[in-house]
Design an enzyme around this catalytic site. Structure first.
Site, short mmCIF file in Angstrom:
data_model
loop_
_atom_site.label_atom_id
_atom_site.label_comp_id
_atom_site.label_asym_id
_atom_site.label_seq_id
_atom_site.Cartn_x
_atom_site.Cartn_y
_atom_site.Cartn_z
N GLU A 153 0.48 13.89 7.76
CA GLU A 153 1.05 13.77 6.41
C GLU A 153 1.57 12.36 6.09
OE1 GLU A 153 3.91 16.91 5.63
OE2 GLU A 153 2.58 18.30 6.73
N GLY A 154 1.83 11.57 7.12
CA GLY A 154 2.37 10.23 6.86
C GLY A 154 1.28 9.25 6.44
N CYS A 155 1.70 8.08 5.96
CA CYS A 155 0.73 7.09 5.49
C CYS A 155 0.45 5.99 6.51
CB CYS A 155 1.22 6.43 4.20
SG CYS A 155 1.13 7.53 2.80
N VAL A 156 1.36 5.76 7.44
CA VAL A 156 1.18 4.62 8.34
C VAL A 156 0.71 5.09 9.71
CG1 VAL A 156 2.19 2.44 9.04
CG2 VAL A 156 3.22 3.73 7.19
N TRP A 188 -5.37 0.63 5.66
CA TRP A 188 -5.08 1.29 6.95
C TRP A 188 -5.50 2.76 6.90
CZ3 TRP A 188 -4.49 0.50 11.85
CH2 TRP A 188 -3.80 1.39 12.66
#
Lengths: 167, 102
Positions: B99-102, A28
């Site tokens: 900064e987040g992964c999702v 993703w």
């Protein structure tokens, strides 16, 4: 400014809940950064794309040396879940439920939704021919988004120039 | 056109350093640099959402936060910002790197 298109391929060979996520998270992220993504599902990894397994991936506490009781908030330091306890009926369901809760808490979607997001973002999914033959599966057993059942040699052809990550 | 960003500070990766210097005209200019010639109402829906949440939290939203927050599908998000919306959206919205992964 335009550089060569970066390509990355994942080989998913595990069907445990915790082993499903690395390819989902990295795939993703790759798509979000404009990198081409191909995912090849082989052996137990085919659970990730099987209609009847995808939503029911599990995490067993037995023989899992990283699974400590403190994961559940118990003040037990680095004490593990005793293997003897792990064999009790319902323990795998319990640890799976627990891990799913932890995954949801960081905002990550369940496996089926995550894979669909990747397909919508342009990822290509393939199942391994030899594994499909071994387990007696058909293309209809897989979720929508799986493009084809391909041989190892096909995979080599389609990932020429790709970075490959085996999970 | 480049007079617009003459006084705007960018970091080494091309993100605006001060989100308050942003304007809609600057967004249009930055979008062109990212290969998006015209910003449609759907583009603006995403940019406005990023501005609102980004300024409130101090962090650029992740792609999943954008699709959930705007109701725009993943497919459409990737079509609106081709070749990797993660960095493009944040740059055009004048925010830092997500900064987040999702």
């Amino acid at each position: 400014m335009e550089s060569e298109q970066r390509r990355i391929a994942f080989i998913c060979s595990k069907g445990d809940l915790d082993m499903a996520y690395p390819a989902l998270v990295m795939g993703w992220a790759a798509l979000g950064n404009g990198i081409d993504v191909t995912v090849f599902f082989t052996f137990w990894g085919m659970d990730m794309i099987s209609k009847d397994r995808q939503k029911h991936l599990e995490l067993a506490p037995v023989a899992n040396t990283s699974m400590k009781m403190r994961l559940m908030g118990l003040p037990t330091g680095t004490l593990g879940i005793p293997n003897l306890m792990g064999i009790l009926p319902g323990m795998t369901a319990f640890t799976s439920w627990f891990m799913k809760k932890k995954i949801a808490k960081v905002g990550a979607p369940p496996v089926d939704e995550y894979l669909q997001m990747m397909v919508d973002a342009g990822a290509h999914l393939y199942a391994c021919k030899m594994s499909v033959d071994m387990f007696g599966l058909k293309k209809e057993d897989f979720v929508e988004g799986v493009e084809d059942i391909v041989t190892a040699s096909d995979f080599m052809d389609m990932t020429e120039g790709s970075q490959i990550i085996f999970i | 056109m480049s007079d617009l960003v003459k006084d705007v500070a960018f970091n080494a990766e091309g993100y605006m350093i001060d989100a308050k210097q942003w304007s809609r005209e600057i967004a249009e200019f930055l979008a062109k640099l990212e290969g998006i010639e015209v910003l449609t109402p759907d583009h603006w829906k995403i940019i406005d959402f990023c501005r609102t949440t980004g300024l409130a939290s101090g962090k650029a939203p992740t792609l999943r936060q954008i699709t959930v927050g705007t109701g725009i599908s993943t497919k459409d998000l990737f079509a609106l910002f081709p070749k990797g919306p993660a960095k493009k959206v944040a740059k055009i919205a004048g925010l830092g790197k997500p900064e987040g992964c999702v």
